[in-house]
Enzyme design. Structure first.
Site, PDB file in Angstrom:
ATOM      1  N   ARG A  15      39.069  41.346  42.698  1.00  0.00           N
ATOM      2  CA  ARG A  15      38.913  39.951  42.266  1.00  0.00           C
ATOM      3  C   ARG A  15      38.883  38.975  43.447  1.00  0.00           C
ATOM      4  NH1 ARG A  15      43.451  39.228  37.883  1.00  0.00           N
ATOM      5  NH2 ARG A  15      44.460  40.595  39.393  1.00  0.00           N
ATOM      6  N   ASN A  33      40.560  40.003  35.107  1.00  0.00           N
ATOM      7  CA  ASN A  33      40.774  41.386  34.675  1.00  0.00           C
ATOM      8  C   ASN A  33      40.771  41.406  33.173  1.00  0.00           C
ATOM      9  OD1 ASN A  33      41.057  42.474  37.180  1.00  0.00           O
ATOM     10  ND2 ASN A  33      43.288  42.666  37.096  1.00  0.00           N
TER      11      ASN A  33
END
Ligand code: ZN
Ligand code: ZN
Length: 729
Positions: A15, A33
């Site tokens: 990320r 996520n």
């Protein structure tokens, strides 16, 4: 547009990388996520974004699939949003050895993590051993017990920091810590525990170290005899952890490939050619070496005078490795270095041996689990392995996942561990906890069947039996993406379809069925398992066929003679190697699993095919008993090591040639181009060489293992594939 990334995309700095790339390209949108996937929304075309992303992908991240969807929402900025529940087809990353940047911080006096043994970042550190559920966030790991301090939080939320969104970071102020204890559980305090522990180890103490996925026993190499006596393992090979690669080269002759895997982020134990420290692996030509993989290990070696330590999983042989302090104290070591972080998942060190570019896993655990292996059936199959060195496996969505190494299923603690690991693996990877079928070994006496029965009842799923060597063969087919092959399945013992014990088998195998093309001659196993534990009984049974008595006389011989008729019989290749090792006085007493055959390998590695044996093949049965008689007639004086090596080599090559001949003939008849080699005996390098030469000369190619363990650790994958295919018909 919306992009869904699948693969190893959580807990690996994925990320933050997306964030940085998106910022650089001036994109607006978000990343989050979702279940086990990562969802990204961006306001421009994806191609440049994906190109940049792949260029900057963190070293342990792996994208297996990208799904593109329409999404026209507009955003003012690019943000990392909170996790959402979603599909759980995830790959939680394995535990990854500490990275170079983190090691340099460990020894930098000005760094806030100076000498902090739990130092890690987004691309390194414990993962699988800490994770309790998905999505992978701190609150679902055992680091949840440690609240981030302000300074760590700053790193965590700063996109330019290399610990940005690293779920398990901490520092001396907010993280776990080590303490030193004596054998009476007395806390010796928290000041310089690692340094004091190191001094004690240098002074000859036997220590316990709590690590990521379990506990290690350790001592310096001078203490090995005392250690063996104390641990009651007179001969078993131990691995050594060495300070660095230069030290490793003092103990082993390390090839370039071995060096690479030793230095890899997985940091497995690698079996290499031994050049020193005979007492670490008595009678073997290999030594298992691994490098420090945690901050603690690096700190320990910085204080130690010793540059190598015996470092072995702390357990009762065959039982599960100890993870709790309470159990650790029960083994009565001299000194304990323990930390206060829980170990949700026990993960042993992995053990690897390389052969001609192939990777043989003797144990597949830390650094490699969980790893999906692609299969072509889409069924939810749970398989529990065999009896020893077991693993379990679960398949779904065209992947099969094996558990970490479990141990010997005859112990209650190991059965519990098998069940827990399978349930955990299901929780981590499956969206819905469902099972279509459960698979177990055909052997009615294996305790792993209890675990199979439990899953079968809990999930109302049918239970299937699969023959041991067929499962080995199928595991090799999965490993090599093959549909069918002729396979040599060579191992200790497995329960045969006819109720005898097999282990020197030539099988024509696919996933639907198998045919037993040939096998080694049956040898009586006097007293069943007793003959495995005492190889002299094998030699006795062999020579009794000629009316001779070896190794036993008088009363004992009489009792054994009476057993000849009613003992179970076995076509095991492992037992033939045991018998040969015993007959040649290489190893007449077995103190650990596989010892006589393993000690024979050193001789095979130095032997030449200069003696000729005449092996008879009748009804596809390769005679072995008569070979022992021939050997006995050739020898009229005590042998030197060099002569033993030549006899052993000539003997084993004769058998391997005959088995391989049966295999290649059958392959020709069936227009099959490959011969496979699997089973515990296939870790033996000289045997690989013998079979490989023969197969090559026949114009065929040899297939061996690479991802699935050769031995019984691979059985669960084979079982899984066989039933997976059956249900897909
Ligand atoms: Zn790092
Ligand atoms: Zn902190």
């Amino acid at each position: 547009m919306k992009l869904i990334f699948k693969g190893v995309v959580q807990g690996v700095g994925f990320r933050p990388t997306i964030y940085r790339v998106a910022k650089k390209l001036g994109l607006k949108g978000y990343v989050l996520n979702k279940g086990s996937e990562v969802e990204v929304v961006i306001n421009k075309d994806k191609d440049d974004f994906i190109k940049q992303l792949k260029k900057h992908l963190p070293s342990i991240a792996k994208i297996t699939d990208i799904i593109v969807e329409k999404d026209d929402r507009t955003f003012n900025d690019f943000k990392i949003l909170h996790s959402k529940k979603g599909k759980r087809l995830s790959l939680i990353p394995p535990d990854i050895g500490i990275c170079e940047k983190c090691v340099s911080e460990l020894f930098n006096k000005n760094d806030k993590r100076y000498q902090f043994p739990f130092t890690n970042c987004t691309i390194c550190g414990a993962r699988y051993s800490l994770v309790e559920d998905v999505p992978y966030d701190r609150e679902r790991t055992s680091m949840d017990d440690f609240k981030l301090c302000e300074s760590c939080k700053k790193e965590y939320i700063s996109p330019i920091n290399r610990r940005y969104h690293a779920q398990t970071i901490s520092c001396p102020k907010c993280g776990p810590s080590y303490r030193l204890y004596d054998k009476n559980k007395k806390d010796l305090g928290a000041t310089f525990p690692i340094k004091r522990f190191a001094n004690q180890i240098d002074a000859g103490k036997i220590g316990v170290i709590k690590s990521w996925g379990g506990m290690h026993l350790c001592c310096n190499l001078n203490q090995i005899n005392r250690f063996r006596e104390w641990y009651n393992r007179p001969q078993k090979a131990f691995a050594i952890m060495v300070k660095n690669l230069e030290v490793a080269q003092k103990y082993g002759d390390i090839t370039e490939d071995e060096r690479k895997i030793m230095l890899s982020k997985n940091k497995p134990i690698v079996l290499v050619k031994k050049t020193a420290a005979e007492e670490v692996s008595p009678g073997l030509n290999t030594i298992g070496i691994f490098l420090p993989y945690t901050g603690l290990h690096h700190l320990l070696f910085s204080y130690l005078k010793s540059d190598a330590l015996v470092m072995t999983s702390s357990n009762i042989p065959g039982e599960a490795m100890i993870t709790s302090d309470e159990e650790a104290f029960s083994i009565d070591a001299d000194i304990y270095l323990l930390h206060n972080r829980r170990i949700p998942n026990r993960v042993d060190d992995s053990v690897i041996r390389l052969w001609r570019g192939n990777t043989f896993f003797l144990r597949k655990s830390r650094g490699f689990v969980p790893e999906p292996i692609a299969v072509d059936y889409n069924k939810k199959i749970l398989s529990v392995g065999a009896g020893e060195n077991i693993t379990g496996a679960i398949s779904h969505d065209k992947n099969v996942y094996a558990t970490q190494y479990i141990g010997n299923s005859k112990y209650y603690s190991t059965l519990e561990f098998l069940e827990e690991s399978l349930r955990h693996l299901m929780k981590m990877t499956m969206e819905k906890q469902e099972i279509d079928a459960v698979v177990q070994d055909l052997h009615p006496g294996y305790d792993s069947r209890k675990v199979a029965l439990k899953f079968s009842e809990d999930f109302s799923a049918p239970l299937y039996d699969v023959q041991h060597h067929w499962a080995h063969a199928a595991s090799l087919l999965v490993d090599n993406n093959l549909e069918e092959s002729v396979v040599l399945a060579l191992d200790g013992l497995g329960y045969g379809s006819d109720g005898t014990f097999w282990g020197g088998e030539v099988l024509l195998s696919n996933f639907e069925d198998f045919k037993r093309i040939g096998h080694l001659e049956y040898i009586p196993m006097l007293g069943g398992d007793q003959a495995t534990r005492d190889p002299r009984r094998l030699v006795f049974a062999i020579f009794k066929k000629f009316g001779e008595e070896k190794f036993f006389s008088g009363n004992e011989a009489e009792i054994l003679s009476k057993m000849m008729k009613n003992s179970p019989v076995s076509s095991s290749s492992g037992r033939v190697l045991d018998a040969l090792s015993c007959y040649l006085n290489i190893c007449t007493k077995r103190t650990y699993d596989g010892e006589p055959a393993m000690k024979l390998e050193k001789y095979l590695a130095n032997g030449r095919p200069i003696y000729s044996f005449d092996a008879e093949v009748k009804n596809n049965t390769v005679g072995t008993i008569n070979l022992f008689k021939q050997l006995d007639e050739m020898i009229d004086k005590p042998l030197k090591d060099k002569e033993k090596a030549d006899y052993a080599y000539s003997f084993v090559k004769t058998i391997m040639d005959k088995l391989t001949e049966l295999a290649t003939h059958n392959a020709d008849e069936n227009n099959i181009k490959t011969i496979g080699l699997t089973g515990g005996v296939s870790y033996n390098i000289p045997i690989n060489e013998m079979v490989n030469n023969h197969v090559k000369n026949a114009g065929l190619s040899l297939v061996v293992h690479n991802r699935v363990p050769n031995g019984d650790g691979g059985i669960s994958i084979g079982q899984n594939a066989i039933v997976g295919h059956r249900l897909s018909l």
